[in-house]
Write a protein that holds these residues in place. Structure first.
Motif: not given
Length: 755
Positions: A142-154
């Motif tokens: 089911r391709q469960r998301v288990v972790d991640g990281a992100a940044i926003r462009i300001k």
């Protein structure tokens, strides 16, 4: 033999320093006519990304997928990496909040590794959420998301952006995403995914704490709270206190005796607070001498704005029964293990600028390049120390019961030491707030992947069961209102609730269950989830789709503002835009009676239209742990703005969702407008929330200071005038029993009527 393209790209990047570019990089004009099949690589980065330079002639998005972005216009422009870049423009004025460009790559080669997603990005924002870069690890069929990281462009300039991520050892795939974030235009080039090295380099594994270590951490945390927020010298306003806390915790943990701990604490704090002393028994109590060139003394004043101020300037603002700290006079701070610290709460200005000779911040025993992460035991302990230090000084819940607070803090340290990652650390902090009773507190991770999606339904706790109260038929066609939920994804719902309730804050059972059920709707996957339900014809397993958590499903039927009868106006304030309420001001003022539905989360600006907030007296504190807090006796409150005109016959529907600024509004409507409250008790959580970031990335919102609430206890739920509990039978029949009781109340002769 290098190709002409290789030579051209080498000269290009060498001249501009692109590989070292971590700020704004100018676009280099390259004639679009020169783009050909060999202009850019088809797979770039140490982890191959297909068409990362967007050079494919036939399809500039080959290898990529657009999600929630129908009608997107794709055009080419001169590029930074290779010859071409792409521009994405929405079909309308801006992209949907969930729109993104994605590519999935296998994770097998980088499990347990740290990777970095890079891209040249330029975005034209148009309000709403910002664009960004994200990387997610997915697991299973089911391709469960288990972790991640992100940044926003300001900003809207071309720049090389990057986000680092530790790939879990069980990850099957890595999803790269350019989140289009309601932008009017997004330009991209050179998307790469590269190995950085082992995951969490220098991180210490989980390990339990012994009693000596726990005592040492409590002593450090107590002194940290005093020094960080009440030692009024220049040094405390410089340096990274989150990183200093790591070194301080490390130093305190190593102390194997009270004498060693006293020395460790002095070494940890003297570079920032040179007049701090720690000793076994009583430390020296003699005042520190006044420097010959001292002209004034400084003291901290904490209120709406915290600042160091001239001690003499407080003379006209402090009530007579509250003393102002004397400069250079040490005050005792009992710690643990027989230790007592001392420090002045006012210092001479000259002394504040004198660093302690021969001392520097304690070194951090970590390898070069170590980045504090919640996967590291030391970072987790430093996070609890920083949180504990702040709450010790500014949380009204701690102020009310200091003895219980020590047990809460000790338990939190013990749990954080054996936690495995930032998700478990988040649960430790949630549990801390739950035990304290800080109902409105919030704890989030930079990338809350576990809370990214929610079920397209609403449910509640009735008659000791979880009952579906609203359904989105397009996303859950086989689910029915009134279904009794037995299991979620095969897990019995009572077991799932028991786990969540263990770290659920709330001052009433109703509030805690409301929070727990809301948390239970959230999950890690955007795929449908399986609900096992019971209805009259037996048990069924049905699929329920999910929606992004920030998108509230429209599950309360009917117009938000409508006439229920001649002269009777119903206003559903849940998710109502303030502009829509302002537009209905004349209808509301002209109505004979009105029902305001406050069940659910209300926007602050909406609440303030109905009952403008009265200016609160600013509270001040110059002593630690909330001692001698006062309000400025000379402050002259300004008149609040004019509220909206309301009918004289007013009924308000409420429940445990009423929190923050909603409760003062309800109190004012009842006391000033004679409104009747119908439904269930509120949350009892009027609060002035403050936010700060802990080591390891957790963002915490907590109740700061004693909230002002004229005529009532802000921590006691408001009881309704008429208590109404819905029934399962009523829900299945499509009835809103709370609304029905409000309508009946308006028909009674006792209810005041307008002339």
């Amino acid at each position: 033999m290098p190709t002409s393209r290789t030579i051209r790209l080498f000269l290009f990047t060498g001249a501009l320093g692109v590989f070292a570019c971590d700020d704004t990089c100018p676009e280099v004009p390259v004639p679009l006519a020169s783009i050909d099949a060999t202009c850019g690589p088809t797979a770039i980065g140490t982890v191959p990304v297909v068409n990362g330079s967007f050079e494919a002639l036939q399809d500039p998005l080959a290898g990529w997928s657009l999600r929630d972005a129908p009608g997107t216009q794709v055009s080419r422009l001169a590029g930074l990496d290779g010859c071409a870049a792409i521009a994405l423009a929405p079909a309308g004025e801006r992209f949907a909040p969930t729109a993104q460009l994605t590519q999935v790559v296998p994770a097998a080669a980088v499990r347990g590794q740290r990777v970095r997603l890079n891209a040249y990005v330029r975005a034209e924002a148009s309000g709403g959420s910002r664009p960004g870069l994200a990387v997610h690890a997915r697991v299973g069929e089911r391709q469960r998301v288990v972790d991640g990281a992100a940044i926003r462009i300001k900003d809207a300039t071309w720049a090389l952006r990057g986000v680092e991520f530790d790939v879990p050892r069980d990850a099957d795939t890595i999803e790269l995403a350019v989140q289009l974030g309601e932008a009017a235009r997004v330009e991209l080039d050179g998307v790469t995914l590269d190995r950085v090295g082992p995951a969490c380099p220098g991180c210490d594994p989980p390990a339990s704490l012994d009693e000596r270590e726990l005592d040492n951490l409590l002593a450090y945390t107590r002194l940290l709270g005093h020094v960080r927020w009440f030692y009024p010298a220049d040094q405390v306003e410089h340096g990274d206190w989150n990183r200093l806390a790591l070194a301080g915790v490390q130093t305190a943990l190593a102390a194997d005796s009270p004498v060693a701990l006293a020395d460790a604490l002095e070494r940890a704090f003297q570079p920032r607070a040179p007049l701090v002393r720690v000793a076994v028994g009583q430390p020296p109590a003699a005042p520190f001498a006044r420097p010959t060139d001292a002209t004034r003394a400084l003291v901290w004043r904490h209120g709406d704005n915290s600042e160091r101020v001239d001690r003499d300037s407080l003379a006209g603002h402090v009530p007579e029964d509250i003393s102002v700290p004397e400069p250079g006079v040490p005050h005792a701070i009992p710690l643990t293990r027989g230790l007592v610290a001392s420090m002045p709460y006012a210092v001479w200005a000259a002394a504040s600028s004198l660093p302690l000779p021969g001392r520097s911040d304690p070194p951090l025993a970590k390898p070069p390049g170590f980045t504090p992460a919640a996967g590291d035991r030391l970072t987790r302990l430093a996070a609890i120390a920083m949180l504990g230090a702040r709450l010790s000084q500014f949380s009204p819940y701690v102020t009310r019961d200091h003895n219980a607070w020590e047990h809460v803090l000790r338990d939190s340290f013990a749990r954080a030491a054996v936690a495995r990652d930032r998700f478990e650390l988040r649960e430790v902090v949630w549990r801390l707030f739950a035990v304290l009773g800080d109902t409105p507190a919030q704890v989030h991770i930079d990338n809350d992947v576990e809370l990214a999606h929610r079920l397209a339904l609403r449910w509640t706790w009735l008659e000791d069961q979880v009952v579906v109260t609203a359904v989105d038929p397009a996303r859950a066609p086989d689910l029915r209102v009134g279904d009794i939920v037995l299991a979620l994804d095969g897990v019995p719902v009572d077991l799932a609730l028991r786990d969540v309730l263990a770290y659920t804050p709330g001052r009433t059972d109703e509030r805690r269950m409301l929070w727990a059920l809301a948390r239970l709707t959230c999950g890690q996957t955007d795929e449908p989830r399986a609900l096992t339900v019971r209805r009259d014809d037996g048990e069924h397993t049905v699929a329920v789709a999910t929606v992004p958590a920030r998108i509230e499903p429209a599950l309360r039927p009917g117009p938000k503002i409508r006439d229920l009868a001649p002269g009777l106006l119903y206003v559903d304030l849940w998710e109502l835009a303030p502009a829509d309420l302002r537009a209905a001001a004349e209808r509301l003022a002209a109505a004979d009676a009105a029902i305001l539905d406050t069940r659910g989360t209300l926007r602050r600006k909406l609440v303030e239209l109905l009952v403008p907030p009265a200016p609160l007296p600013e509270r001040h504190a110059i002593w630690p742990e909330g001692q001698h807090a006062w309000s400025d006796p000379d402050a002259v409150p300004t008149a609040p703005p004019e509220p909206m005109k309301l009918p004289s016959r007013l009924v308000v529907l409420t429940d445990a969702g009423a929190i923050h600024y909603t409760e003062p509004m309800l109190h004012a409507l009842r006391t000033d407008h004679g409104a009747r409250l119908v439904g269930s008790p509120t949350a009892g959580a009027t609060a002035d929330l403050r936010t700060f970031k802990l080591p390891g990335g957790l963002v915490v919102y907590y109740t700061h200071g004693e909230p002002f609430a004229e005529g009532r206890d802000p921590f006691t739920p408001l009881a309704p005038d008429i208590a109404v509990t819905p029934t399962i039978a009523g829900i299945r029949a499509g009835r809103d029993e709370v609304l029905e009781r409000a309508l009946a109340e308006l028909q009674t002769s006792e209810f005041p009527r307008s002339e």
